[in-house]
Design a protein around this motif. Structure first.
Motif, mmCIF file in Angstrom:
data_model
loop_
_atom_site.group_PDB
_atom_site.id
_atom_site.type_symbol
_atom_site.label_atom_id
_atom_site.label_comp_id
_atom_site.label_asym_id
_atom_site.label_seq_id
_atom_site.Cartn_x
_atom_site.Cartn_y
_atom_site.Cartn_z
ATOM 1 N N LEU A 59 0.826 -1.212 0.000
ATOM 2 C CA LEU A 59 0.000 0.000 0.000
ATOM 3 C C LEU A 59 0.858 1.259 0.000
ATOM 4 O O LEU A 59 0.494 2.267 -0.615
ATOM 5 C CB LEU A 59 -0.963 -0.011 1.182
ATOM 6 N N ALA A 60 2.009 1.222 0.668
ATOM 7 C CA ALA A 60 2.932 2.367 0.634
ATOM 8 C C ALA A 60 3.478 2.574 -0.770
ATOM 9 O O ALA A 60 3.554 3.714 -1.256
ATOM 10 C CB ALA A 60 4.068 2.155 1.633
ATOM 11 N N MET A 61 3.848 1.476 -1.438
ATOM 12 C CA MET A 61 4.331 1.582 -2.821
ATOM 13 C C MET A 61 3.238 2.138 -3.719
ATOM 14 O O MET A 61 3.508 2.949 -4.610
ATOM 15 C CB MET A 61 4.807 0.213 -3.325
ATOM 16 N N LEU A 62 2.002 1.702 -3.475
ATOM 17 C CA LEU A 62 0.872 2.206 -4.247
ATOM 18 C C LEU A 62 0.750 3.713 -4.090
ATOM 19 O O LEU A 62 0.591 4.440 -5.068
ATOM 20 C CB LEU A 62 -0.414 1.513 -3.812
ATOM 21 N N GLY A 63 0.832 4.203 -2.866
ATOM 22 C CA GLY A 63 0.719 5.642 -2.628
ATOM 23 C C GLY A 63 1.840 6.432 -3.268
ATOM 24 O O GLY A 63 1.603 7.476 -3.888
ATOM 25 N N ILE A 64 3.051 5.950 -3.139
ATOM 26 C CA ILE A 64 4.205 6.650 -3.723
ATOM 27 C C ILE A 64 4.108 6.655 -5.241
ATOM 28 O O ILE A 64 4.268 7.702 -5.886
ATOM 29 C CB ILE A 64 5.526 6.001 -3.247
ATOM 30 N N LEU A 65 3.842 5.495 -5.832
ATOM 31 C CA LEU A 65 3.715 5.425 -7.294
ATOM 32 C C LEU A 65 2.559 6.271 -7.799
ATOM 33 O O LEU A 65 2.668 6.910 -8.853
ATOM 34 C CB LEU A 65 3.529 3.972 -7.739
ATOM 35 N N ASN A 66 1.462 6.288 -7.077
ATOM 36 C CA ASN A 66 0.317 7.093 -7.466
ATOM 37 C C ASN A 66 0.712 8.563 -7.561
ATOM 38 O O ASN A 66 0.431 9.233 -8.554
ATOM 39 C CB ASN A 66 -0.829 6.894 -6.475
ATOM 40 N N GLY A 67 1.375 9.059 -6.535
ATOM 41 C CA GLY A 67 1.796 10.456 -6.544
ATOM 42 C C GLY A 67 2.781 10.766 -7.655
ATOM 43 O O GLY A 67 2.629 11.755 -8.387
#
Length: 151
Positions: A59-67
């Motif tokens: 989920l952290a990777m998802l947030g970083i990649l999303n941004g």
């Protein structure tokens, strides 16, 4: 700039954009909840049986990649496709995202947590990122096109 009365805000364009947001939000919220449960439940029951730190990392990777991806590509895609087509692209990205749930489950049951399973999870996360961008299109369209005035 003088504020408008609430009744004037109910212009057809604003109502349509608000409905687009209202249609996207429950689906998005449901998928966020299902994704986390899917990662946690046992493989024998159709999930991935990941522990809490692994789910948090994903989920952290998802947030970083999303941004990062939205910062790098959102404006270019909006300029290239236009708001309506981009919104439709984002909405239709949910179909492969949903289709990947059973594909990931089937692969995990057959192979365990292999690299291929994580590749499929990565593709699903990319589809999640693409679908999240629908919110940005709706907000931009309400502010720039549909609103009766800047106030």
């Amino acid at each position: 700039m003088k504020s408008l009365p609430f009744r004037d805000l109910l212009a057809t364009r604003v109502v349509i954009e608000t409905c687009a947001y209202a249609a996207a939000a429950p689906i998005e919220i449901s998928l966020r909840a299902v994704r986390t449960v899917f990662y946690a439940i046992p493989i024998s029951m159709g999930g991935l049986e990941l522990d809490v730190p692994a789910i948090g990392t994903i989920l952290a990777m998802l947030g970083i990649l999303n941004g990062v991806l939205q910062m790098l590509f959102f404006v270019r895609l909006h300029d290239w496709l236009g708001g309506k087509n981009l919104y439709l692209f984002f909405v239709f990205s949910r179909f492969p995202m949903l289709a990947l749930f059973p594909a990931i489950s089937f692969t995990a049951k057959a192979q365990g947590l292999s690299y291929f399973v994580y590749l499929l999870v990565g593709l699903q996360l990319l589809a999640f990122i693409i679908s999240y961008s629908a919110y940005g299109v709706v907000f931009m369209h309400i502010c720039n096109v549909s609103a009766p005035n800047r106030a």
